[in-house]
Design a protein around this motif. Structure first.
Motif, PDB file in Angstrom:
ATOM      1  N   MET A 102      51.984 -66.216  21.715  1.00 24.08           N
ATOM      2  CA  MET A 102      50.979 -65.452  20.558  1.00 24.08           C
ATOM      3  C   MET A 102      50.363 -66.241  20.178  1.00 24.08           C
ATOM      4  N   PHE A 103      49.105 -65.558  19.711  1.00 21.23           N
ATOM      5  CA  PHE A 103      48.002 -66.320  18.935  1.00 21.23           C
ATOM      6  C   PHE A 103      47.947 -65.351  17.480  1.00 21.23           C
ATOM      7  N   ALA A 104      47.916 -66.314  16.422  1.00 16.88           N
ATOM      8  CA  ALA A 104      47.490 -65.771  15.235  1.00 16.88           C
ATOM      9  C   ALA A 104      46.541 -66.620  14.376  1.00 16.88           C
ATOM     10  N   ARG A 160      46.052 -61.197  15.407  1.00 18.06           N
ATOM     11  CA  ARG A 160      47.342 -61.627  16.163  1.00 18.06           C
ATOM     12  C   ARG A 160      47.170 -61.007  17.597  1.00 18.06           C
ATOM     13  N   LEU A 161      47.521 -61.846  18.441  1.00 19.24           N
ATOM     14  CA  LEU A 161      47.003 -61.279  19.923  1.00 19.24           C
ATOM     15  C   LEU A 161      48.510 -61.586  20.648  1.00 19.24           C
ATOM     16  N   ARG A 162      48.875 -60.844  21.411  1.00 26.80           N
ATOM     17  CA  ARG A 162      50.325 -60.920  22.102  1.00 26.80           C
ATOM     18  C   ARG A 162      50.015 -60.662  23.407  1.00 26.80           C
ATOM     19  N   LEU A 163      50.547 -61.479  24.332  1.00 27.50           N
ATOM     20  CA  LEU A 163      50.301 -61.240  25.916  1.00 27.50           C
ATOM     21  C   LEU A 163      51.734 -60.834  26.455  1.00 27.50           C
ATOM     22  N   HIS A 189      53.731 -60.176  29.467  1.00 26.74           N
ATOM     23  CA  HIS A 189      53.679 -60.435  31.171  1.00 26.74           C
ATOM     24  C   HIS A 189      54.248 -59.266  31.645  1.00 26.74           C
ATOM     25  N   ALA A 190      55.293 -58.793  31.090  1.00 26.43           N
ATOM     26  CA  ALA A 190      56.101 -57.942  31.914  1.00 26.43           C
ATOM     27  C   ALA A 190      55.391 -56.460  32.008  1.00 26.43           C
ATOM     28  N   ARG A 191      54.752 -56.127  30.884  1.00 27.58           N
ATOM     29  CA  ARG A 191      53.958 -55.000  31.064  1.00 27.58           C
ATOM     30  C   ARG A 191      52.624 -55.038  31.238  1.00 27.58           C
ATOM     31  N   GLY A 192      52.086 -56.400  31.406  1.00 31.43           N
ATOM     32  CA  GLY A 192      50.800 -56.552  31.991  1.00 31.43           C
ATOM     33  C   GLY A 192      49.650 -55.963  30.906  1.00 31.43           C
ATOM     34  N   ALA A 193      49.864 -56.415  29.708  1.00 27.08           N
ATOM     35  CA  ALA A 193      49.255 -55.907  28.404  1.00 27.08           C
ATOM     36  C   ALA A 193      48.909 -56.929  27.441  1.00 27.08           C
ATOM     37  N   VAL A 194      47.986 -56.849  26.603  1.00 25.08           N
ATOM     38  CA  VAL A 194      47.872 -57.422  25.388  1.00 25.08           C
ATOM     39  C   VAL A 194      47.948 -56.485  24.277  1.00 25.08           C
ATOM     40  N   ARG A 195      48.548 -57.036  23.243  1.00 28.93           N
ATOM     41  CA  ARG A 195      48.640 -56.266  21.920  1.00 28.93           C
ATOM     42  C   ARG A 195      47.653 -56.814  20.934  1.00 28.93           C
ATOM     43  N   VAL A 196      46.774 -56.113  20.448  1.00 31.38           N
ATOM     44  CA  VAL A 196      45.756 -56.774  19.239  1.00 31.38           C
ATOM     45  C   VAL A 196      46.104 -56.199  17.914  1.00 31.38           C
ATOM     46  N   GLU A 197      46.309 -57.162  17.035  1.00 37.75           N
ATOM     47  CA  GLU A 197      46.835 -56.484  15.582  1.00 37.75           C
ATOM     48  C   GLU A 197      45.842 -57.139  14.721  1.00 37.75           C
ATOM     49  N   VAL A 198      44.941 -56.313  13.673  1.00 41.23           N
ATOM     50  CA  VAL A 198      44.138 -56.790  12.862  1.00 41.23           C
ATOM     51  C   VAL A 198      44.641 -56.344  11.616  1.00 41.23           C
TER      52      VAL A 198
END
Length: 140
Positions: free
Chosen positions: A1-3, A64-67, A69-78
């Motif tokens: 995760m990146f925040a 906040r960014l969350r990768l 891997h299992a779903r092959g998706a990135v969640r972006v939160e602002v």
């Protein structure tokens, strides 16, 4: 995760976009790829909304960014500290309007998006972007 927290300014929004692209590259989603460009555009639109519509003087917004891997998706939160909710994407901007299309872009690019309450004042606008060609593996 990146925040990371950023000043609620155009410069802060620009830095959020650049750091998102850098983080994605570190995670194996290369600069200039369709997946990276999609996520970075979503970050840019949500950060711009936080600066233009969610700004409270003296308060930052958070990315906040969350990768996943299992779903092959990135969640972006602002997250911002303004209590108002963003306009629904289905409300079309007038043809002559200079703005009002950011959430339409988010809706078009993201697999899902929404708004969530947050601890303290404000809200979090989130979007999930699929990474169809993301290789399964560990981040660099």
């Amino acid at each position: 995760m990146f925040a990371q927290r950023f000043s609620a300014t155009r410069r802060g929004a620009r830095l959020a976009r650049r750091l998102a692209a850098h983080r994605l590259d570190l995670w194996g989603v290369p600069y200039g790829s369709t997946a990276s460009d999609t996520v970075v555009l979503v970050v840019a639109e949500l950060a711009a909304n936080a600066v233009l519509h969610g700004r409270v003087p003296g308060r930052d917004f958070e990315l906040r960014l969350r990768l996943d891997h299992a779903r092959g998706a990135v969640r972006v939160e602002v997250a911002d500290t303004h209590p108002g909710r963003p306009e629904p994407a289905h409300q079309r901007a007038a043809a002559e309007a200079e703005g009002g299309r950011g959430l339409l872009l988010v809706e078009a690019l993201a697999a899902r998006w929404g708004v969530a309450e947050r601890t303290g004042p404000g809200k979090t606008v989130w979007a999930e972007c699929a990474l169809p060609h993301h290789r399964q593996g560990h981040p660099r």
